[in-house]
Design an enzyme around this catalytic site. Structure first.
Site, PDB file in Angstrom:
ATOM      1  N   LYS A 103       0.841  -1.208   0.000  1.00 11.30           N
ATOM      2  CA  LYS A 103       0.000   0.000   0.000  1.00 11.30           C
ATOM      3  C   LYS A 103       0.878   1.260   0.000  1.00 11.30           C
ATOM      4  O   LYS A 103       0.593   2.229  -0.698  1.00 11.30           O
ATOM      5  CB  LYS A 103      -0.928   0.011   1.227  1.00 11.30           C
ATOM      6  N   CYS A 153      -1.060   0.775   6.449  1.00  8.97           N
ATOM      7  CA  CYS A 153      -1.324  -0.298   7.404  1.00  8.97           C
ATOM      8  C   CYS A 153      -2.167  -1.397   6.777  1.00  8.97           C
ATOM      9  O   CYS A 153      -2.925  -1.140   5.836  1.00  8.97           O
ATOM     10  CB  CYS A 153      -2.164   0.251   8.556  1.00  8.97           C
ATOM     11  N   ASP A 154      -2.078  -2.572   7.354  1.00 11.54           N
ATOM     12  CA  ASP A 154      -3.041  -3.625   7.025  1.00 11.54           C
ATOM     13  C   ASP A 154      -3.346  -4.414   8.292  1.00 11.54           C
ATOM     14  O   ASP A 154      -2.441  -4.711   9.071  1.00 11.54           O
ATOM     15  CB  ASP A 154      -2.507  -4.553   5.931  1.00 11.54           C
ATOM     16  N   THR A 155      -4.620  -4.735   8.484  1.00 13.72           N
ATOM     17  CA  THR A 155      -5.056  -5.398   9.717  1.00 13.72           C
ATOM     18  C   THR A 155      -5.907  -6.625   9.382  1.00 13.72           C
ATOM     19  O   THR A 155      -6.840  -6.531   8.585  1.00 13.72           O
ATOM     20  CB  THR A 155      -5.907  -4.415  10.565  1.00 13.72           C
ATOM     21  N   GLY A 179       0.068  -4.709  10.260  1.00 10.80           N
ATOM     22  CA  GLY A 179       1.363  -4.355   9.674  1.00 10.80           C
ATOM     23  C   GLY A 179       1.359  -2.856   9.459  1.00 10.80           C
ATOM     24  O   GLY A 179       0.342  -2.287   9.059  1.00 10.80           O
TER      25      GLY A 179
END
Ligand SMILES: Cc1cn([C@H]2C[C@H](O)[C@@H](COP(=O)(O)OP(=O)(O)OP(=O)(O)O)O2)c(=O)[nH]c1=O
Length: 188
Positions: free
Chosen positions: A53, A70-72, A107
């Site tokens: 991203k 971010c990634d969740t 992340g």
């Protein structure tokens, strides 16, 4: 410092604002959040997606800036739960989580452009969901509060049936603010 949040997530916008940051928003393209690798662990997955991203947005930034992405996802017994596609998918996730412990991983990628080295960190929080009754499942699904949330629940909605066991609530909701402050050098 010019900060760019590479995210359409309203929760991430709120957390950044609550932490006192001023920032611009640029949306990562849909293709930034893809690519399945079966040998990848859940922490590796969120690290890679956050990185993708950030790189995606970096390609469109003019001038110098610091990009935050971010990634969740939720993880139960090694199975990754992302955002539910529809009500049926949300129901499947809730039934899986009901009465069990699970983890949420975020992340975070911080990338200075032009020319910076990406810094990527993964944070983990553990939660326990009480066993949900059929009525609770139905009314929660009817509320559509599950839309756009990994694992089909929103910790920020304050459900009594969801307890945080370890890690931070900001990490669960999509942005580990403590890590961000450290990476940006603004902690304390
Ligand atoms: C576990 C959990 C996730 N979430 C949200 C945070 C994220 O918006 C979403 C996880 O999806 P992500 O793919 O991490 O993010 P996104 O697609 O919403 O936004 P973008 O890629 O543009 O940054 O789930 C909550 O709001 N509450 C929770 O308790």
């Amino acid at each position: 410092m010019r900060l760019i949040l590479a995210s359409q997530s309203p929760r991430r916008h709120e957390l950044m604002t609550a932490a006192g940051y001023q920032f611009e928003v640029m949306l990562p393209s849909e293709t930034a959040e893809c690519g399945i690798c079966s040998r990848e662990s859940t922490p590796e997955l969120v690290a890679r997606l956050a990185y993708q991203k950030a790189i995606d947005v970096a390609g469109r930034v003019t001038g110098s800036a610091t990009i935050i992405a971010c990634d969740t996802v939720a993880d139960i017994m090694g199975r990754v739960l992302g955002k539910p596609e529809d009500r049926r998918h949300a129901e499947e996730m809730l039934r899986l989580l009901s009465g069990r412990k699970h983890a949420v991983y975020s992340g975070l990628c911080v990338l200075e452009v032009p020319g910076g080295e990406p810094q990527v960190e993964v944070s983990k929080s553990e939660l326990e969901m009480a066993r949900l009754s059929e009525d609770q499942i139905e009314s929660y699904l009817d509320s559509e509060a599950w839309c756009g949330k990994s694992g089909a629940f929103g910790y920020q909605d304050g459900h009594p049936w969801l307890q945080l066991i370890s890690g931070t609530s900001e990490n669960v909701v999509g942005l580990p603010v403590d890590v961000l402050q450290r990476l940006l050098g603004t902690a304390g």
